[in-house]
Motif scaffolding. Structure first.
Motif, PDB file in Angstrom:
ATOM      1  N   PHE A 182      -4.200  -6.261 -13.244  1.00 21.05           N
ATOM      2  CA  PHE A 182      -4.973  -6.219 -12.131  1.00 21.05           C
ATOM      3  C   PHE A 182      -4.949  -5.048 -12.040  1.00 21.05           C
ATOM      4  O   PHE A 182      -6.459  -4.983 -12.024  1.00 21.05           O
ATOM      5  CB  PHE A 182      -4.099  -6.512 -10.627  1.00 21.05           C
ATOM      6  CG  PHE A 182      -4.719  -6.532  -9.502  1.00 21.05           C
ATOM      7  CD1 PHE A 182      -5.439  -8.079  -9.450  1.00 21.05           C
ATOM      8  CD2 PHE A 182      -4.559  -5.812  -8.689  1.00 21.05           C
ATOM      9  CE1 PHE A 182      -6.695  -7.735  -8.208  1.00 21.05           C
ATOM     10  CE2 PHE A 182      -5.440  -5.084  -7.512  1.00 21.05           C
ATOM     11  CZ  PHE A 182      -6.829  -6.695  -7.272  1.00 21.05           C
ATOM     12  N   PHE A 183      -4.097  -4.001 -12.195  1.00 22.49           N
ATOM     13  CA  PHE A 183      -4.514  -1.944 -12.363  1.00 22.49           C
ATOM     14  C   PHE A 183      -4.385  -1.897 -13.061  1.00 22.49           C
ATOM     15  O   PHE A 183      -5.030  -0.857 -13.698  1.00 22.49           O
ATOM     16  CB  PHE A 183      -2.866  -1.697 -11.830  1.00 22.49           C
ATOM     17  CG  PHE A 183      -3.085  -2.206  -9.654  1.00 22.49           C
ATOM     18  CD1 PHE A 183      -4.477  -1.262  -9.404  1.00 22.49           C
ATOM     19  CD2 PHE A 183      -1.753  -2.545 -10.017  1.00 22.49           C
ATOM     20  CE1 PHE A 183      -3.972  -1.986  -7.944  1.00 22.49           C
ATOM     21  CE2 PHE A 183      -2.056  -3.123  -8.158  1.00 22.49           C
ATOM     22  CZ  PHE A 183      -2.730  -2.954  -7.772  1.00 22.49           C
ATOM     23  N   ALA A 193      -5.337  -5.867  -1.839  1.00 19.43           N
ATOM     24  CA  ALA A 193      -5.699  -4.977  -1.897  1.00 19.43           C
ATOM     25  C   ALA A 193      -7.417  -5.701  -0.832  1.00 19.43           C
ATOM     26  O   ALA A 193      -8.165  -4.195  -1.007  1.00 19.43           O
ATOM     27  CB  ALA A 193      -6.304  -5.180  -3.302  1.00 19.43           C
ATOM     28  N   HIS A 194      -8.012  -6.828  -0.816  1.00 22.24           N
ATOM     29  CA  HIS A 194      -9.306  -6.863  -0.092  1.00 22.24           C
ATOM     30  C   HIS A 194      -8.898  -7.005   1.164  1.00 22.24           C
ATOM     31  O   HIS A 194     -10.374  -7.811   1.644  1.00 22.24           O
ATOM     32  CB  HIS A 194     -10.326  -7.272  -1.412  1.00 22.24           C
ATOM     33  CG  HIS A 194     -10.719  -6.528  -2.309  1.00 22.24           C
ATOM     34  ND1 HIS A 194     -10.893  -5.172  -2.691  1.00 22.24           N
ATOM     35  CD2 HIS A 194      -9.775  -6.544  -3.842  1.00 22.24           C
ATOM     36  CE1 HIS A 194     -10.579  -4.653  -3.275  1.00 22.24           C
ATOM     37  NE2 HIS A 194      -9.839  -5.736  -4.463  1.00 22.24           N
ATOM     38  N   HIS A 205       0.506  -1.259   0.258  1.00 18.75           N
ATOM     39  CA  HIS A 205      -0.305   0.506   0.107  1.00 18.75           C
ATOM     40  C   HIS A 205       1.017   1.116  -0.286  1.00 18.75           C
ATOM     41  O   HIS A 205       1.727   1.681   0.658  1.00 18.75           O
ATOM     42  CB  HIS A 205      -0.412  -0.084   1.158  1.00 18.75           C
ATOM     43  CG  HIS A 205      -2.281  -1.148   1.491  1.00 18.75           C
ATOM     44  ND1 HIS A 205      -2.798  -1.205   0.912  1.00 18.75           N
ATOM     45  CD2 HIS A 205      -1.501  -2.791   2.006  1.00 18.75           C
ATOM     46  CE1 HIS A 205      -4.028  -2.118   0.589  1.00 18.75           C
ATOM     47  NE2 HIS A 205      -2.519  -2.984   1.422  1.00 18.75           N
ATOM     48  N   GLU A 230      -2.339 -13.328  -9.160  1.00 20.53           N
ATOM     49  CA  GLU A 230      -4.167 -12.293  -8.947  1.00 20.53           C
ATOM     50  C   GLU A 230      -4.008 -11.961  -8.179  1.00 20.53           C
ATOM     51  O   GLU A 230      -4.115 -11.058  -6.483  1.00 20.53           O
ATOM     52  CB  GLU A 230      -4.828 -12.273 -10.066  1.00 20.53           C
ATOM     53  CG  GLU A 230      -5.639 -11.646 -10.277  1.00 20.53           C
ATOM     54  CD  GLU A 230      -6.551 -11.567 -11.046  1.00 20.53           C
ATOM     55  OE1 GLU A 230      -8.118 -11.664 -11.018  1.00 20.53           O
ATOM     56  OE2 GLU A 230      -6.490 -12.399 -12.635  1.00 20.53           O
ATOM     57  N   THR A 273     -10.141  -1.286 -15.385  1.00 23.24           N
ATOM     58  CA  THR A 273     -10.302  -2.402 -13.741  1.00 23.24           C
ATOM     59  C   THR A 273     -11.074  -0.775 -13.065  1.00 23.24           C
ATOM     60  O   THR A 273     -10.346  -0.001 -13.031  1.00 23.24           O
ATOM     61  CB  THR A 273      -9.017  -2.839 -13.509  1.00 23.24           C
ATOM     62  OG1 THR A 273      -8.594  -2.058 -12.432  1.00 23.24           O
ATOM     63  CG2 THR A 273      -8.852  -3.332 -14.285  1.00 23.24           C
ATOM     64  N   SER A 274     -11.685  -1.932 -11.396  1.00 23.03           N
ATOM     65  CA  SER A 274     -12.302  -1.377 -10.513  1.00 23.03           C
ATOM     66  C   SER A 274     -11.432  -0.829 -10.060  1.00 23.03           C
ATOM     67  O   SER A 274     -11.548  -0.369  -8.659  1.00 23.03           O
ATOM     68  CB  SER A 274     -13.304  -2.229  -9.972  1.00 23.03           C
ATOM     69  OG  SER A 274     -12.548  -3.419  -9.781  1.00 23.03           O
ATOM     70  N   GLU A 275      -9.458  -1.706  -9.760  1.00 22.41           N
ATOM     71  CA  GLU A 275      -8.483  -1.253  -8.714  1.00 22.41           C
ATOM     72  C   GLU A 275      -8.024  -0.517  -9.049  1.00 22.41           C
ATOM     73  O   GLU A 275      -7.996   0.490 -10.594  1.00 22.41           O
ATOM     74  CB  GLU A 275      -7.670  -2.667  -8.899  1.00 22.41           C
ATOM     75  CG  GLU A 275      -8.072  -3.565  -8.562  1.00 22.41           C
ATOM     76  CD  GLU A 275      -8.553  -4.111  -7.568  1.00 22.41           C
ATOM     77  OE1 GLU A 275      -8.505  -3.603  -6.788  1.00 22.41           O
ATOM     78  OE2 GLU A 275     -10.462  -5.187  -7.227  1.00 22.41           O
ATOM     79  N   ASN A 276      -7.051   0.508  -8.157  1.00 30.58           N
ATOM     80  CA  ASN A 276      -6.503   2.115  -8.396  1.00 30.58           C
ATOM     81  C   ASN A 276      -5.467   1.546  -8.080  1.00 30.58           C
ATOM     82  O   ASN A 276      -4.406   2.347  -7.007  1.00 30.58           O
ATOM     83  CB  ASN A 276      -6.913   3.083  -7.313  1.00 30.58           C
ATOM     84  CG  ASN A 276      -6.312   4.378  -7.638  1.00 30.58           C
ATOM     85  OD1 ASN A 276      -5.761   4.293  -8.659  1.00 30.58           O
ATOM     86  ND2 ASN A 276      -6.932   5.955  -6.546  1.00 30.58           N
ATOM     87  N   ARG A 311      -5.125  -9.845  -5.363  1.00 31.49           N
ATOM     88  CA  ARG A 311      -6.466  -9.333  -3.862  1.00 31.49           C
ATOM     89  C   ARG A 311      -6.385  -9.196  -3.108  1.00 31.49           C
ATOM     90  O   ARG A 311      -7.413  -8.983  -2.082  1.00 31.49           O
ATOM     91  CB  ARG A 311      -7.095 -10.736  -4.544  1.00 31.49           C
ATOM     92  CG  ARG A 311      -9.072 -10.358  -4.672  1.00 31.49           C
ATOM     93  CD  ARG A 311      -9.663 -11.325  -5.795  1.00 31.49           C
ATOM     94  NE  ARG A 311      -9.318 -11.696  -6.565  1.00 31.49           N
ATOM     95  CZ  ARG A 311      -8.941 -12.667  -7.891  1.00 31.49           C
ATOM     96  NH1 ARG A 311      -8.768 -13.600  -6.408  1.00 31.49           N
ATOM     97  NH2 ARG A 311      -8.807 -12.554  -8.645  1.00 31.49           N
TER      98      ARG A 311
END
Length: 716
Positions: A255-256, A238-239, A123, A231, A268-271, A235
């Motif tokens: 992924f990004f 991130a989650h 992160h 992946e 994608t929904s990932e930032n 995940r």
């Protein structure tokens, strides 16, 4: 004939087809398992006027092919990085002049220097500025034993002093690594088979359960798991509470939603702005389309290796390999995948010739292969008493080390079984392989501890025992063993082959039909018992490699105790019976259980009946009451004086190697004929090895069987 060397019959045809050209034809060595596919490759390459100037010879396996290229018996071999390591470390390397001249790259990243690059992702606001800061974090991994999520971080973090106490002599290499990760990280997700021994696997997962805590199913900690894989590790980060993820660059980009090679960006929904690459020097790098990721190591591409003789032919070889890859893709041929290691997503790309060692070191991958978290210099010393077994043991030791089986094997030659058992007892060796019937004596006289046994798949007992059976065709007039005199016999093997010779000799003697073992030769009018003297009646029914269609090859392979002989082994004996060459077949029941309609050209199960020792017939599913005895498996024994951890380490290493090579015999043929010799180290028809626990109590039974049958061995 050179050791284990088969020149495919198609070679002569191919050579003739290019005879009009003065250009050189290059020879690719391929594992014998794929010899049929090589014929198909040559047929495809000579069709439509392609005339690609590459032909094949078959080696025993890829390990053998690497050696053949080094010895200048072949020009090219398709290899993984681990095979390149063998070439780099092989004693032939100085004279071989190995070079990687062509690489297997992906169409998505055809210009990438490496197959994939290992990265750590965190992160963006994680408070960390050096690798020591990893301590106490929650860590997400692709899976145990894998490259970017396990081998590479362990190797590099150990070298940096972040992972400590990885060579503790109290523990196995695998447990040292798991202990170190479990101590370094607060929690993690590290799925997979932590040991091929189920009991060890369970114990390790319970002991180091914090490394399963972030998984989807912590109590299972195995595939499938949404937080595993390339992946899945992201995940998890991130989650699912992860703070660092170990994966590879291409999956970070996917992924990004960033562009990958020739593939454009995908939303994608990932930032990616919320995350950073974490570098070995403690710095952080943005994850975006323009910034170069900082990597920990890379896995080199697979490729094609040549030797020093071809230094002046590199461009020609590269041209032929590229064309061959294109042809295979057009034809969608099996050989394209198995011989060239290509698929729909890859292609063969010419690259500047580079020695294999340099190819590995440039990717910072050499130390990953050589990683050893066991006690320093503690090898598993394997005792043998036969030159062929010594050669096979040494090949296994080199190959298994390159593919991450630990502990490393070492090989010791003694004069006989008793000398090896004595060496194990007195700590001059750690393990040896003996017949199951000898385990009782080994325990009593040498304080031996059985740890691993052979297994043969369907049709064997839970202790790996096999039943030899006599098989006749449905509708046969034969109703008892007395009816077999003067008939023709198809036998799985000769001499010390239990199902093909020892068991039938035993039953015929027991019934008074013969007096001495050698009389089996004249009891039957003719036989096929591969391995028998070529001019004997026991070879009369054998046919050699009839699939080759080449008279010289057929003559050279007739009655050989290898799969070149069409009637070799249990399935071969059934082929012989199916083809009406014989009236009865003697084989192991496990071979009958392998029948799958006409897949092996040996008939269907319903075609056959068992001939019972007490007279009459039985359907094959009644084998337990209608067989010729039980054959004990071979067993690996160690010393009962070793600690529980030491025995566990040996089990783990043996099972890790056997699991790999039972699944991939093309890499190293651990089970099966070894350079035309039978039952070297293990019996040829072994399917794998299994762990022995303290519930096994069959040693007395096996000793009784061995004593009962020993007079039937003869001096074949």
């Amino acid at each position: 004939m050179q050791r284990g060397f088969t020149v495919l019959a198609v070679l002569a045809v191919t050579a003739a087809s290019v005879a009009a050209s003065s250009e050189r034809v290059f020879t690719m060595c391929i594992p014998e398992k794929y010899s049929k596919e090589c014929e198909e490759m040559m047929a495809d390459s000579s069709s439509q006027n392609h005339h690609i100037r590459i032909t094949c010879i078959s080696g025993r396996d890829r390990y053998d092919c690497v050696e053949r290229v080094g010895k200048k018996e072949a020009d090219i071999v398709a290899v993984d990085p681990e095979d390149m390591y063998l070439a780099a470390k092989n004693k032939l390397a100085e004279t071989a002049g190995y070079n990687v001249v062509e690489q297997v790259r992906t169409k998505e990243e055809p210009d990438a220097i490496y197959r994939y690059e290992a990265v750590a992702v965190i992160h963006k606001d994680l408070n960390i500025d050096n690798v020591q800061g990893l301590k106490g974090l929650k860590s997400c991994h692709t899976g145990v034993g894998r490259n970017v999520g396990y081998k590479i971080p362990i190797t590099k973090l150990t070298a940096m002093g972040v992972l400590t106490d990885v060579n503790n002599p109290e523990y196995s290499a695998r447990e040292n690594e798991l202990r170190a990760l479990s101590t370094l990280f607060d929690k993690g997700c590290l799925v997979g088979t932590w040991s091929p021994d189920p009991a060890i696997n369970q114990r390790l997962k319970e002991t180091y359960s914090n490394m399963c805590a972030l998984c989807e199913k912590p109590s299972v900690c195995d595939y499938p798991d949404i937080y595993s894989g390339y992946e899945g590790a992201l995940r998890c980060l991130a989650h699912n509470g992860g703070e660092v993820a170990w994966t590879k660059v291409i999956y970070v980009k996917r992924f990004f939603g960033l562009p990958v090679g020739v593939t454009p960006a995908m939303p994608t929904s990932e930032n990616p702005a919320d995350f950073r690459y974490f570098c070995p020097d403690g710095s952080k790098v943005p994850i975006d389309a323009n910034t170069k990721p900082c990597t920990w190591a890379a896995r080199p591409w697979q490729g094609y290796m040549t030797n020093g003789d071809d230094a002046n032919n590199v461009e020609a070889i590269q041209r032929e390999l590229t064309q061959l890859g294109q042809l295979g893709e057009n034809e969608k041929a099996d050989w394209w995948k198995d011989l060239l290691l290509l698929d729909e997503k890859t292609l063969a790309v010419a690259a500047p010739p580079v020695p294999p060692e340099e190819h590995l070191k440039s990717a910072k991958y050499m130390d990953v292969i050589e990683r050893n978290s066991g006690a320093p210099e503690r090898d598993a010393r394997w005792c043998v008493w036969d030159a062929s077994a010594l050669e096979k043991c040494r090949s296994l030791a080199r190959a298994a080390f390159s593919r991450d089986a630990r502990p490393r094997f070492d090989c010791i030659l003694e004069k006989d079984q008793d000398a090896c058992l004595k060496a194990v007892r007195d700590n001059g060796a750690d393990i040896t392989v003996i017949e199951g019937g000898s385990v009782k004596l080994a325990i009593k006289d040498y304080n031996a501890k059985p740890i691993v046994a052979e297994t043969y798949g369907d049709g064997s007992t839970r202790h790996g025992e096999r039943a030899p059976v006599a098989v006749i065709k449905n509708g046969s007039p034969i109703n008892g063993f007395g009816d077999l005199r003067g008939k023709k016999a198809c036998r799985s093997g000769y001499g010390h082959d239990f199902s093909g010779t020892i068991a039938p000799v035993h039953i015929l003697r027991k019934k008074g039909l013969i007096s001495e073992p050698d009389e089996i030769e004249d009891f039957f009018s003719a036989s096929c018992a591969p391995g028998a003297p070529r001019d004997s009646k026991s070879c009369e029914l054998c046919v050699g490699n009839i699939k080759s269609g080449n008279d010289e090859v057929i003559k050279a392979t007739k009655c050989k105790a290898t799969d070149a002989e069409y009637y070799n082994s249990g399935l071969g004996a059934l082929r012989c019976l199916k083809d009406d060459k014989g009236d009865v077949a003697f084989l192991s029941f496990t071979a009958l259980m392998q029948l799958d309609n006409e897949k092996y050209g040996a008939g269907k199960r319903e075609d056959y009946l068992l001939l019972c020792p007490d007279g009459g017939h039985a359907p094959i599913n009644e084998w337990e009451r209608c067989n010729l005895g039980l054959e004990a498996p071979r067993v690996i024994v160690s010393s009962a004086g070793k600690s529980a951890n030491a025995l566990e380490e040996l089990k783990h290493g043996i099972l890790a190697a056997s699991t790999l090579y039972s699944e991939h015999p093309d890499l190293l043929r651990l089970f099966g004929a070894w350079n035309e010799k039978r039952n070297v180290l293990f019996k040829d028809d072994v399917k794998g090895l299994m762990s022995i626990d303290n519930t096994w109590n069959i040693w007395n039974d096996w000793a009784d069987i061995q004593n009962d049958y020993k007079n039937d061995y003869g001096n074949h």
